[in-house]
Scaffold this active site. Structure first.
Site, PDB file in Angstrom:
ATOM      1  CE  LYS A  42      -0.705   0.514   4.936  1.00  0.00           C
ATOM      2  NZ  LYS A  42      -0.759   0.051   6.099  1.00  0.00           N
ATOM      3  CE1 TYR A 266      12.078  33.302   4.859  1.00  0.00           C
ATOM      4  CE2 TYR A 266      11.303  30.514   4.724  1.00  0.00           C
ATOM      5  CZ  TYR A 266      11.246  32.012   4.246  1.00  0.00           C
ATOM      6  OH  TYR A 266      11.163  31.650   3.179  1.00  0.00           O
TER       7      TYR A 266
END
Length: 371
Positions: A42, A266
């Site tokens: 999956k 940042y």
């Protein structure tokens, strides 16, 4: 100083080691010698490439495949894979007709799902696995509804509309082998099988164990075990050494020399305590690097661990290279585990999550390859 490594890629690359997948498949089979192995592919094979992993696991001895949605199953059929496939997580309006036409087995967790499968299967009996909730309160039929579901399935089977090929469940705490809920889950599953048999059903397959239980609890093995994480080198129980199958690399885009006191990124969350070289890698949280790992994460450059500094950006991270004048274009290993590189497990610890999230989270901008 070590010589600069040969540049092997010009862009971030995620490499799958199929030999590791094969080795892990064999290890899982050795821990459950009386059961057949379903390879769970999956989520694009946990980010490793579903079709490639499926073929590798089948060649190594797995006999069945497991996915969540019908769409995932049909993609494997489109890739030419003919092995039995079980799909176990679908809404009631899923394309069960296409699944039945492509001989995809379907998990049935409710009467509504059973009715939808029956209505869609016009080309012969659909093969189903009745799914019992054994303690997750997630997917699977609640115990109070189980007997009714089994009776309805038996009637449909007698009419030639379905064939009940399996009964399945899933344990909540198999990664902690001594957790008392595992005993409760085993007991509830045994009860569910007996109820199914009492209605006249004779399922060929009974499966409860995923990777952790496959590796730690033979009482859960029954006729079939489902191995997902273990195929890719992840043991949720932490009891068996498996081989990581995924390596993430990226080239340094730029390298600059900065003075002591230079703030980075940042918010200026990190300031260089001394003069150093900073390298820029073109990967960020949009590519699946968890922002929560900032301040702890490391990568491997020229055989040495280097700290990722400052905040993670959407597309880039900055690496403190120290005194080494590493050249732009040299390749950093973000995770993989070989030659001292960080592992996906370490990245998971740095981010406060699990390995599954790290390996399945790498974004589509990253180039994929197998080896």
């Amino acid at each position: 100083m070590a010589p600069a490594p040969t540049v092997t890629t010009t862009k971030p690359t995620l490499s799958t080691d199929l030999a590791a997948v094969a080795a892990n498949t064999r290890t899982l089979m050795a821990h459950a010698p009386t059961a057949v192995l379903m390879a769970v592919v999956k989520a694009d094979g946990f980010g490793h490439g579903a079709a490639d992993v499926a073929r590798t696991a089948l060649a190594a001895g797995a006999t069945r495949l497991g996915v969540t949605s019908v769409d995932e199953a049909l993609a494997l059929r489109a890739a030419g894979i003919g092995a039995p496939i079980l799909s176990w997580l679908n809404p009631v309006d899923a394309d069960f007709a296409a699944a039945a036409h492509q001989h995809v087995d379907l998990a049935v967790p409710s009467r509504a799902h059973l009715d939808a499968v029956i209505a869609a299967a016009s080309g012969g009996p659909a093969r189903v696995h009745l799914h019992l909730d054994v303690g997750l309160a997630r997917d699977g039929a609640p115990p109070a509804e189980w007997a009714q579901l089994c009776r309805a399935a038996r009637l449909a089977e007698q009419r030639g509309l379905i064939r009940v090929d399996g009964v399945m469940g899933h344990l909540a705490c198999a990664d902690v082998p001594g957790d008392p809920s595992n005993a409760t889950g085993r007991t509830r599953f045994a009860w569910g099988v007996e109820v199914a048999r009492a209605t006249g059903l004779r399922p060929v397959h009974r499966h409860l164990a995923a990777t952790a239980a496959t590796l730690t609890d033979p009482r859960t093995h029954h006729t079939l075990v489902r191995a997902g994480a273990g195929l890719y080198g992840i043991d949720p129980s932490g009891t068996v050494r498996l081989r990581p199958a995924l390596t993430l690399t990226a080239p340094l885009v730029t390298v600059r020399r900065v003075r002591a006191g230079t703030p980075v990124g940042y918010g200026h969350a990190w300031t260089a305590p001394a003069a150093t070289h900073l390298g820029l890698l073109p990967l960020g949280y949009a590519d699946g690097l968890p922002r929560a790992a900032a301040g702890r994460a490391e990568v491997l450059v020229r055989g040495r661990r280097r700290r990722v500094v400052g905040r993670f950006s959407m597309d880039q991270i900055v690496v403190d290279l120290g005194d080494d004048a590493v050249e732009p274009g040299e390749v950093a290993t973000v995770f993989g585990g070989a030659d001292g590189a960080p592992t996906a497990a370490e990245w998971a610890r740095w981010a406060g999550t699990i390995e599954h999230e790290i390996v399945t989270g790498i974004g589509p901008r990253v180039t994929r390859r197998t080896r």
